[in-house]
Design a protein around this motif. Structure first.
Motif, PDB file in Angstrom:
ATOM      1  N   VAL A   1       9.113 -32.301 -40.038  1.00 51.71           N
ATOM      2  CA  VAL A   1       8.064 -31.389 -39.595  1.00 51.71           C
ATOM      3  C   VAL A   1       8.768 -30.010 -39.788  1.00 51.71           C
ATOM      4  O   VAL A   1       9.593 -29.750 -39.130  1.00 51.71           O
ATOM      5  N   ILE A   2       8.192 -29.117 -40.438  1.00 55.06           N
ATOM      6  CA  ILE A   2       8.613 -27.666 -40.563  1.00 55.06           C
ATOM      7  C   ILE A   2       7.314 -26.834 -40.050  1.00 55.06           C
ATOM      8  O   ILE A   2       6.272 -26.842 -40.601  1.00 55.06           O
ATOM      9  N   LEU A   3       7.262 -25.932 -39.061  1.00 61.00           N
ATOM     10  CA  LEU A   3       6.306 -25.213 -38.671  1.00 61.00           C
ATOM     11  C   LEU A   3       6.578 -23.796 -38.913  1.00 61.00           C
ATOM     12  O   LEU A   3       7.792 -23.201 -38.460  1.00 61.00           O
ATOM     13  N   GLU A   4       6.005 -23.119 -39.772  1.00 58.67           N
ATOM     14  CA  GLU A   4       6.098 -21.636 -40.132  1.00 58.67           C
ATOM     15  C   GLU A   4       5.481 -20.684 -39.018  1.00 58.67           C
ATOM     16  O   GLU A   4       4.257 -20.621 -38.885  1.00 58.67           O
ATOM     17  N   SER A   5       6.275 -19.954 -38.367  1.00 63.13           N
ATOM     18  CA  SER A   5       5.565 -19.270 -37.338  1.00 63.13           C
ATOM     19  C   SER A   5       6.038 -17.720 -37.627  1.00 63.13           C
ATOM     20  O   SER A   5       5.634 -16.900 -36.504  1.00 63.13           O
ATOM     21  N   ARG A   6       6.371 -17.361 -38.486  1.00 60.04           N
ATOM     22  CA  ARG A   6       6.686 -15.801 -38.891  1.00 60.04           C
ATOM     23  C   ARG A   6       5.357 -15.106 -39.038  1.00 60.04           C
ATOM     24  O   ARG A   6       4.515 -15.395 -39.571  1.00 60.04           O
ATOM     25  N   GLY A   7       5.443 -14.253 -38.054  1.00 58.01           N
ATOM     26  CA  GLY A   7       4.313 -13.123 -38.166  1.00 58.01           C
ATOM     27  C   GLY A   7       2.982 -13.648 -37.701  1.00 58.01           C
ATOM     28  O   GLY A   7       2.148 -13.005 -37.732  1.00 58.01           O
ATOM     29  N   GLY A   8       3.396 -14.736 -37.069  1.00 59.38           N
ATOM     30  CA  GLY A   8       1.719 -15.183 -36.452  1.00 59.38           C
ATOM     31  C   GLY A   8       1.884 -15.458 -34.888  1.00 59.38           C
ATOM     32  O   GLY A   8       2.915 -15.359 -34.275  1.00 59.38           O
ATOM     33  N   PRO A   9       0.992 -15.550 -34.270  1.00 59.12           N
ATOM     34  CA  PRO A   9       0.692 -15.680 -32.889  1.00 59.12           C
ATOM     35  C   PRO A   9       1.151 -16.927 -32.317  1.00 59.12           C
ATOM     36  O   PRO A   9       1.433 -17.141 -31.048  1.00 59.12           O
ATOM     37  N   VAL A  10       1.203 -17.926 -33.247  1.00 63.00           N
ATOM     38  CA  VAL A  10       1.397 -19.358 -32.339  1.00 63.00           C
ATOM     39  C   VAL A  10       2.952 -19.600 -32.476  1.00 63.00           C
ATOM     40  O   VAL A  10       3.504 -19.335 -33.562  1.00 63.00           O
ATOM     41  N   ARG A  11       3.356 -20.186 -31.612  1.00 64.18           N
ATOM     42  CA  ARG A  11       4.989 -20.492 -31.392  1.00 64.18           C
ATOM     43  C   ARG A  11       4.728 -21.963 -30.736  1.00 64.18           C
ATOM     44  O   ARG A  11       3.997 -22.645 -29.980  1.00 64.18           O
ATOM     45  N   ALA A  12       5.890 -22.644 -31.244  1.00 60.93           N
ATOM     46  CA  ALA A  12       6.075 -23.938 -30.816  1.00 60.93           C
ATOM     47  C   ALA A  12       6.389 -23.983 -29.345  1.00 60.93           C
ATOM     48  O   ALA A  12       6.903 -23.038 -28.803  1.00 60.93           O
ATOM     49  N   ASN A  13       6.054 -25.021 -28.691  1.00 56.02           N
ATOM     50  CA  ASN A  13       6.376 -25.319 -27.205  1.00 56.02           C
ATOM     51  C   ASN A  13       6.729 -26.720 -26.862  1.00 56.02           C
ATOM     52  O   ASN A  13       6.488 -27.625 -27.753  1.00 56.02           O
ATOM     53  N   PRO A  14       7.117 -27.165 -25.615  1.00 56.48           N
ATOM     54  CA  PRO A  14       7.326 -28.421 -25.382  1.00 56.48           C
ATOM     55  C   PRO A  14       6.067 -29.310 -25.798  1.00 56.48           C
ATOM     56  O   PRO A  14       6.220 -30.388 -26.432  1.00 56.48           O
ATOM     57  N   ALA A  15       4.941 -28.886 -25.258  1.00 60.22           N
ATOM     58  CA  ALA A  15       3.670 -29.769 -25.264  1.00 60.22           C
ATOM     59  C   ALA A  15       3.134 -29.929 -26.839  1.00 60.22           C
ATOM     60  O   ALA A  15       2.719 -31.070 -27.125  1.00 60.22           O
ATOM     61  N   LEU A  16       3.452 -28.833 -27.658  1.00 57.77           N
ATOM     62  CA  LEU A  16       3.129 -29.094 -29.132  1.00 57.77           C
ATOM     63  C   LEU A  16       4.172 -30.085 -29.762  1.00 57.77           C
ATOM     64  O   LEU A  16       3.759 -30.840 -30.435  1.00 57.77           O
ATOM     65  N   ALA A  17       5.460 -29.904 -29.546  1.00 64.06           N
ATOM     66  CA  ALA A  17       6.541 -30.804 -30.210  1.00 64.06           C
ATOM     67  C   ALA A  17       5.989 -32.300 -29.779  1.00 64.06           C
ATOM     68  O   ALA A  17       6.156 -33.192 -30.447  1.00 64.06           O
ATOM     69  N   ARG A  18       5.709 -32.482 -28.389  1.00 66.64           N
ATOM     70  CA  ARG A  18       5.422 -33.883 -28.122  1.00 66.64           C
ATOM     71  C   ARG A  18       4.317 -34.440 -28.822  1.00 66.64           C
ATOM     72  O   ARG A  18       4.148 -35.569 -29.347  1.00 66.64           O
ATOM     73  N   ALA A  19       2.973 -33.442 -28.741  1.00 68.48           N
ATOM     74  CA  ALA A  19       1.752 -34.003 -29.603  1.00 68.48           C
ATOM     75  C   ALA A  19       2.020 -34.087 -31.105  1.00 68.48           C
ATOM     76  O   ALA A  19       1.753 -35.256 -31.558  1.00 68.48           O
TER      77      ALA A  19
END
Length: 125
Positions: A1-19
């Motif tokens: 899984v690749i999450l594109e977070s450049r330039g956006g307000p959303v960042r990965a965190n432990p809860a997101l990774a687990r979900a």
């Protein structure tokens, strides 16, 4: 899984990774790669394990992100900032090769040499 977070307000965190990593209720993954802006390279990558802990690296994700970045920018080289330092990836005739691949090959060769030396040493005793 690749999450594109450049330039956006959303960042990965432990809860997101687990979900997202949950194979029954999410997508499931071995490692998730997050693409971020970088002041030191073309982009930055952070990696997450399915349990929400940070991962040190993911070779396949690094190559995939490098290939995607090259396709988007039309470039044949890309520098990627990671927790382990700057990785340089380059497109060759066979695809994308990166410095991490070469480093992993060196580590593998070193491990084989250590095993061989220990095997010889312990068989003599």
């Amino acid at each position: 899984v690749i999450l594109e977070s450049r330039g956006g307000p959303v960042r990965a965190n432990p809860a997101l990774a687990r979900a997202v990593g949950d194979r029954h209720r999410g997508v499931g993954f071995d490692q998730m790669a997050e693409v971020l802006d970088s002041d030191a390279a073309d982009l930055a990558l952070t990696f997450w394990n399915v349990d929400g802990s940070p991962a040190g690296a993911c070779g396949n994700a690094t190559r995939c992100v490098a290939a995607r970045e090259m396709a988007l920018t039309g470039r044949d080289r890309v520098a990627i900032e990671t927790a382990g330092g700057i990785l340089r990836a380059e497109r060759d005739a066979d695809g994308v090769e990166n410095a991490m691949t070469l480093h992993l090959q060196e580590i593998s060769e070193s491990v084989q040499l250590i095993r061989q030396e220990n095997s010889e040493r312990f068989s003599e005793e």
